[in-house]
Design a protein around this motif. Structure first.
Motif, short mmCIF file in Angstrom:
data_model
loop_
_atom_site.label_atom_id
_atom_site.label_comp_id
_atom_site.label_asym_id
_atom_site.label_seq_id
_atom_site.Cartn_x
_atom_site.Cartn_y
_atom_site.Cartn_z
N LEU A 93 0.83 -1.20 0.00
CA LEU A 93 0.00 0.00 0.00
C LEU A 93 0.87 1.25 0.00
N GLU A 94 0.62 2.14 -0.96
CA GLU A 94 1.35 3.40 -1.06
C GLU A 94 0.44 4.57 -0.69
N ARG A 95 -0.81 4.51 -1.13
CA ARG A 95 -1.74 5.62 -0.84
C ARG A 95 -3.17 5.05 -0.70
N TYR A 96 -3.86 5.56 0.31
CA TYR A 96 -5.26 5.21 0.51
C TYR A 96 -6.03 6.52 0.69
N VAL A 97 -7.06 6.71 -0.12
CA VAL A 97 -7.89 7.93 -0.02
C VAL A 97 -9.34 7.49 0.07
N HIS A 98 -10.04 8.01 1.06
CA HIS A 98 -11.46 7.69 1.23
C HIS A 98 -12.19 8.99 1.51
N GLY A 99 -13.27 9.23 0.78
CA GLY A 99 -14.05 10.44 1.00
C GLY A 99 -15.54 10.17 0.99
N SER A 100 -16.26 10.90 1.82
CA SER A 100 -17.71 10.84 1.75
C SER A 100 -18.17 11.90 0.76
N VAL A 101 -19.24 11.61 0.06
CA VAL A 101 -19.72 12.49 -1.00
C VAL A 101 -21.06 13.08 -0.57
N PHE A 102 -21.17 14.40 -0.73
CA PHE A 102 -22.40 15.11 -0.42
C PHE A 102 -22.69 16.10 -1.54
N GLU A 103 -23.85 15.98 -2.14
CA GLU A 103 -24.26 16.86 -3.24
C GLU A 103 -23.23 16.90 -4.37
N GLY A 104 -22.69 15.73 -4.70
CA GLY A 104 -21.77 15.63 -5.84
C GLY A 104 -20.34 16.05 -5.57
N LYS A 105 -20.03 16.47 -4.34
CA LYS A 105 -18.66 16.87 -3.99
C LYS A 105 -18.20 16.09 -2.77
N VAL A 106 -16.89 15.86 -2.68
CA VAL A 106 -16.33 15.21 -1.50
C VAL A 106 -16.35 16.23 -0.37
N LEU A 111 -6.73 10.61 4.02
CA LEU A 111 -5.61 10.26 3.15
C LEU A 111 -4.52 9.61 4.00
N GLU A 112 -4.08 8.43 3.59
CA GLU A 112 -2.94 7.75 4.21
C GLU A 112 -1.88 7.56 3.13
N ARG A 113 -0.63 7.96 3.43
CA ARG A 113 0.49 7.75 2.50
C ARG A 113 1.59 6.99 3.24
N TYR A 114 2.24 6.06 2.52
CA TYR A 114 3.25 5.19 3.13
C TYR A 114 4.55 5.25 2.35
#
Length: 196
Positions: A93-106, A111-114
């Protein structure tokens, strides 16, 4: 249930900090599963259903190139979450990005970087409101996550973690500090089997 993709989540630092909770187990039949996973003919994960009695959300998982996974989770209100997982040349794993979306935008992102050096991994965790730090330095280097992210930062917190591993890449212990108190270095031991 609090982790995206359940037992198959890639967010190592979130798993580490949550501590000693059940991460589930794989079963072929169960009367009340939390997640149901679907695979293609080559054994790659292509969908993840979150269940709470009925299907509460379904994540579709795509691969731009072999080292990058893109996940889009849909719920009752349309697209609710977006995820990107990037692996390095060694499959780590080099990068993990997770976002919640509301009205079409994050509107909330993690963000996790290794960076791996011998028997240790240096990880950076950033999380908060809509963030500009996902934008790329070069306008030529552009991906679809950049289209979703706004141009301001709201309440971003940062944490820096050094994970120490044995020869099988199992994390034996770790140190960490947050950006607001860099002089307070804390130590910990994982309460579960974390392999990087």
């Amino acid at each position: 249930m609090s982790l995206p993709r359940g037992i198959l989540t890639e967010c190592h630092l979130q798993k580490l900090l949550i501590g000693n909770i059940s991460r589930g187990r794989f079963v072929k039949k169960h009367t009340n599963p939390g997640f149901v996973y679907s695979y293609d003919e080559e054994g790659r994960l292509v969908a993840c259903d979150r269940l709470e009695g009925t299907i509460e959300g379904r994540e579709y998982i795509f691969r731009e190139i072999p080292s990058i996974q893109i996940g889009l989770r849909f719920g009752l209100c349309g697209m609710e979450e977006i995820m990107e997982v990037k692996y390095n040349d060694e499959g780590r794993l080099e990068r993990y990005v997770h976002g919640s979306v509301f009205e079409g935008k994050v509107d909330n992102i993690r963000l996790e970087r290794y960076i791996y050096e011998g028997n240790q991994a240096n990880a950076t965790l950033l999380e908060g409101g809509v963030c500009h730090w996902l934008e790329h330095e070069s306008k030529d280097c552009h991906d679809f996550l950049t289209d979703l992210v706004g141009d301001y930062t709201d309440n971003v917190t940062g944490m820096y973690v050094t994970l120490y591993m044995d020869d099988e890449r199992r994390v034996t212990d770790y140190t960490w500090f947050d950006a607001q108190r860099p002089q307070e270095i804390l130590k910990g031991v994982p309460k579960f089997n974390l392999i990087l």
